[in-house]
Design a protein around this motif. Structure first.
Motif, PDB file in Angstrom:
ATOM      1  N   LEU A 103       0.863  -1.183   0.000  1.00 37.81           N
ATOM      2  CA  LEU A 103       0.000   0.000   0.000  1.00 37.81           C
ATOM      3  C   LEU A 103       0.894   1.225   0.000  1.00 37.81           C
ATOM      4  CD1 LEU A 103      -2.795   1.350   0.250  1.00 37.81           C
ATOM      5  CD2 LEU A 103      -2.582   1.129   2.742  1.00 37.81           C
ATOM      6  N   ASP A 104       0.702   2.103  -0.979  1.00 41.31           N
ATOM      7  CA  ASP A 104       1.552   3.284  -1.119  1.00 41.31           C
ATOM      8  C   ASP A 104       0.718   4.454  -1.613  1.00 41.31           C
ATOM      9  OD1 ASP A 104       3.744   4.928  -1.180  1.00 41.31           O
ATOM     10  OD2 ASP A 104       4.625   4.067  -2.999  1.00 41.31           O
ATOM     11  N   GLU A 105       0.546   5.454  -0.747  1.00 42.33           N
ATOM     12  CA  GLU A 105      -0.188   6.679  -1.098  1.00 42.33           C
ATOM     13  C   GLU A 105      -1.588   6.366  -1.626  1.00 42.33           C
ATOM     14  OE1 GLU A 105       2.243   8.948  -3.730  1.00 42.33           O
ATOM     15  OE2 GLU A 105       3.767   9.383  -2.206  1.00 42.33           O
ATOM     16  N   GLY A 106      -2.272   5.473  -0.948  1.00 46.61           N
ATOM     17  CA  GLY A 106      -3.654   5.160  -1.294  1.00 46.61           C
ATOM     18  C   GLY A 106      -3.832   4.180  -2.433  1.00 46.61           C
ATOM     19  N   VAL A 107      -2.734   3.692  -2.996  1.00 45.92           N
ATOM     20  CA  VAL A 107      -2.809   2.727  -4.105  1.00 45.92           C
ATOM     21  C   VAL A 107      -2.257   1.384  -3.623  1.00 45.92           C
ATOM     22  CG1 VAL A 107      -2.063   2.154  -6.436  1.00 45.92           C
ATOM     23  CG2 VAL A 107      -2.586   4.532  -5.843  1.00 45.92           C
ATOM     24  N   THR A 108      -3.047   0.339  -3.803  1.00 50.01           N
ATOM     25  CA  THR A 108      -2.614  -1.019  -3.474  1.00 50.01           C
ATOM     26  C   THR A 108      -2.119  -1.696  -4.739  1.00 50.01           C
ATOM     27  OG1 THR A 108      -4.210  -1.198  -1.655  1.00 50.01           O
ATOM     28  CG2 THR A 108      -3.308  -3.257  -2.546  1.00 50.01           C
ATOM     29  N   LEU A 109      -0.906  -2.221  -4.678  1.00 48.63           N
ATOM     30  CA  LEU A 109      -0.310  -2.910  -5.819  1.00 48.63           C
ATOM     31  C   LEU A 109       0.074  -4.328  -5.408  1.00 48.63           C
ATOM     32  CD1 LEU A 109       2.087  -0.141  -7.213  1.00 48.63           C
ATOM     33  CD2 LEU A 109      -0.103  -0.857  -8.190  1.00 48.63           C
ATOM     34  N   GLY A 110      -0.035  -5.242  -6.351  1.00 50.89           N
ATOM     35  CA  GLY A 110       0.326  -6.624  -6.074  1.00 50.89           C
ATOM     36  C   GLY A 110       1.058  -7.255  -7.227  1.00 50.89           C
ATOM     37  N   LEU A 111       1.984  -8.142  -6.891  1.00 53.90           N
ATOM     38  CA  LEU A 111       2.713  -8.942  -7.879  1.00 53.90           C
ATOM     39  C   LEU A 111       2.618 -10.403  -7.461  1.00 53.90           C
ATOM     40  CD1 LEU A 111       6.003  -6.941  -8.596  1.00 53.90           C
ATOM     41  CD2 LEU A 111       4.168  -7.432 -10.210  1.00 53.90           C
ATOM     42  N   TRP A 112       2.275 -11.254  -8.425  1.00 59.68           N
ATOM     43  CA  TRP A 112       2.103 -12.679  -8.158  1.00 59.68           C
ATOM     44  C   TRP A 112       2.885 -13.502  -9.180  1.00 59.68           C
ATOM     45  CZ3 TRP A 112      -1.463 -14.818  -4.500  1.00 59.68           C
ATOM     46  CH2 TRP A 112      -2.222 -13.859  -3.810  1.00 59.68           C
ATOM     47  N   ARG A 113       3.410 -14.619  -8.715  1.00 63.83           N
ATOM     48  CA  ARG A 113       4.036 -15.602  -9.602  1.00 63.83           C
ATOM     49  C   ARG A 113       3.434 -16.962  -9.298  1.00 63.83           C
ATOM     50  NH1 ARG A 113       7.925 -19.458  -9.543  1.00 63.83           N
ATOM     51  NH2 ARG A 113       8.437 -19.034  -7.353  1.00 63.83           N
ATOM     52  N   PHE A 114       2.780 -17.542 -10.287  1.00 59.85           N
ATOM     53  CA  PHE A 114       2.201 -18.874 -10.161  1.00 59.85           C
ATOM     54  C   PHE A 114       3.087 -19.850 -10.941  1.00 59.85           C
ATOM     55  CE2 PHE A 114      -1.326 -15.819  -9.993  1.00 59.85           C
ATOM     56  CZ  PHE A 114      -1.921 -16.154  -8.771  1.00 59.85           C
ATOM     57  N   GLY A 115       3.811 -20.691 -10.236  1.00 62.62           N
ATOM     58  CA  GLY A 115       4.733 -21.633 -10.879  1.00 62.62           C
ATOM     59  C   GLY A 115       4.038 -22.933 -11.237  1.00 62.62           C
ATOM     60  N   GLU A 171      -1.434  -6.488 -10.308  1.00 54.19           N
ATOM     61  CA  GLU A 171      -2.749  -5.993  -9.936  1.00 54.19           C
ATOM     62  C   GLU A 171      -2.636  -4.669  -9.207  1.00 54.19           C
ATOM     63  OE1 GLU A 171      -4.378  -9.093  -7.528  1.00 54.19           O
ATOM     64  OE2 GLU A 171      -3.192  -8.564  -5.751  1.00 54.19           O
ATOM     65  N   GLY A 172      -3.714  -3.899  -9.244  1.00 50.70           N
ATOM     66  CA  GLY A 172      -3.729  -2.632  -8.537  1.00 50.70           C
ATOM     67  C   GLY A 172      -5.145  -2.126  -8.366  1.00 50.70           C
ATOM     68  N   TYR A 173      -5.360  -1.407  -7.255  1.00 54.87           N
ATOM     69  CA  TYR A 173      -6.675  -0.800  -7.031  1.00 54.87           C
ATOM     70  C   TYR A 173      -6.538   0.318  -6.002  1.00 54.87           C
ATOM     71  CZ  TYR A 173      -6.627  -4.182  -3.147  1.00 54.87           C
ATOM     72  OH  TYR A 173      -6.270  -4.932  -2.059  1.00 54.87           O
ATOM     73  N   GLY A 174      -7.557   1.173  -5.960  1.00 56.71           N
ATOM     74  CA  GLY A 174      -7.579   2.310  -5.034  1.00 56.71           C
ATOM     75  C   GLY A 174      -8.714   3.247  -5.388  1.00 56.71           C
ATOM     76  N   ASP A 175      -8.875   4.303  -4.597  1.00 57.13           N
ATOM     77  CA  ASP A 175      -9.987   5.239  -4.799  1.00 57.13           C
ATOM     78  C   ASP A 175      -9.745   6.204  -5.955  1.00 57.13           C
ATOM     79  OD1 ASP A 175     -11.364   4.105  -2.670  1.00 57.13           O
ATOM     80  OD2 ASP A 175     -10.495   5.491  -1.199  1.00 57.13           O
ATOM     81  N   ASN A 176      -8.497   6.580  -6.163  1.00 59.02           N
ATOM     82  CA  ASN A 176      -8.154   7.546  -7.209  1.00 59.02           C
ATOM     83  C   ASN A 176      -7.817   6.789  -8.495  1.00 59.02           C
ATOM     84  OD1 ASN A 176      -6.795   9.386  -8.930  1.00 59.02           O
ATOM     85  ND2 ASN A 176      -6.230  10.671  -7.184  1.00 59.02           N
ATOM     86  N   GLY A 177      -8.762   6.803  -9.447  1.00 62.44           N
ATOM     87  CA  GLY A 177      -8.586   6.043 -10.676  1.00 62.44           C
ATOM     88  C   GLY A 177      -7.371   6.446 -11.480  1.00 62.44           C
ATOM     89  N   ASP A 178      -7.106   7.742 -11.571  1.00 66.16           N
ATOM     90  CA  ASP A 178      -5.947   8.208 -12.341  1.00 66.16           C
ATOM     91  C   ASP A 178      -4.641   7.746 -11.699  1.00 66.16           C
ATOM     92  OD1 ASP A 178      -7.598   9.478 -14.142  1.00 66.16           O
ATOM     93  OD2 ASP A 178      -7.455  11.437 -13.163  1.00 66.16           O
ATOM     94  N   ALA A 179      -4.572   7.829 -10.373  1.00 69.22           N
ATOM     95  CA  ALA A 179      -3.354   7.415  -9.673  1.00 69.22           C
ATOM     96  C   ALA A 179      -3.142   5.914  -9.824  1.00 69.22           C
ATOM     97  CB  ALA A 179      -3.434   7.792  -8.198  1.00 69.22           C
ATOM     98  N   VAL A 180      -4.222   5.141  -9.709  1.00 71.23           N
ATOM     99  CA  VAL A 180      -4.104   3.692  -9.852  1.00 71.23           C
ATOM    100  C   VAL A 180      -3.644   3.332 -11.256  1.00 71.23           C
ATOM    101  CG1 VAL A 180      -5.327   1.490  -9.793  1.00 71.23           C
ATOM    102  CG2 VAL A 180      -5.840   3.245  -8.085  1.00 71.23           C
TER     103      VAL A 180
END
Length: 202
Positions: A103-115, A171-180
């Motif tokens: 979580l960084d400045e209202g934006v949640t980001l994720g990275l996944w690796r499925f082996g 992946e990413g999500y948050g309230d501010n669409g432009d920032a996301v």
């Protein structure tokens, strides 16, 4: 003492001094053979010019809210993957998962690796994960990466692509669409630079 002997005395003194210095040097250093052996021996701790980063996923900035890797069943608890996603992952031959969410400045980001286990194609898992979001009416978003499928629903993004035996997710999500949007696109570029996408089979 004759004049000839007087003239020779300084020369003799210098030669005697040099002989003494040579003797001391020989006593301390020897004939140099031990240094030759040292130079030929392999350095037990070779110095590398740099450390090679072998991580498939880039590093995320911000506060880490989830960071885990291991067998699929480690991810069955905690609701980080929905039941539908868990079913797809299990049926897709996935043996290990790696994930980081920040979580960084209202934006949640994720990275996944499925082996995916060797012998199974990762493209089936890739199609199933993307298809799950397509079925949920997530719109396909055009990017500069032709082998990546990025989908959006409101301010929520999920991208998938194949790299070797891995299916990677951004992946990413948050309230501010432009920032996301800006953060997801930037992360996607960084991740593709680190681990380029394989070309989708025809």
């Amino acid at each position: 003492m004759s004049a000839r002997a007087r003239r020779a005395a300084p020369v003799v003194a210098v030669l005697a001094l040099l002989a003494a210095v040579s003797g001391v040097t020989w006593a301390v250093w020897g004939d140099g053979s031990r240094f030759e052996k040292t130079m030929q021996a392999a350095d037990p701790t070779p110095r590398l010019p740099y450390l090679v980063d072998t991580n498939v996923l880039v590093k995320l900035t911000g506060q880490v809210v989830f960071d885990r890797d291991g067998p699929v069943e480690r991810f069955a608890r905690g609701n980080v993957l929905t039941p539908a996603e868990m079913e797809i992952v299990r049926e897709g031959g996935v043996t290990e998962v790696e994930a980081t969410i920040t979580l960084d400045e209202g934006v949640t980001l994720g990275l996944w690796r499925f082996g995916v286990q060797h012998g199974d194609s990762p493209w089936g898992l890739f199609g199933a994960l993307d298809g799950l979001y397509a079925a949920g009416q997530h719109e396909l978003v055009k990017t500069s990466h032709p082998d990546v499928l990025l989908r959006r629903s409101g301010n929520t993004f999920h991208a998938h692509y194949v790299r070797g035996q891995d299916v990677l997710r951004i992946e990413g999500y948050g309230d501010n669409g432009d920032a996301v949007t800006a953060r997801v696109m930037s992360l996607l570029d960084r991740q593709i630079e680190r681990s380029p996408a394989d070309e989708q089979p025809i």
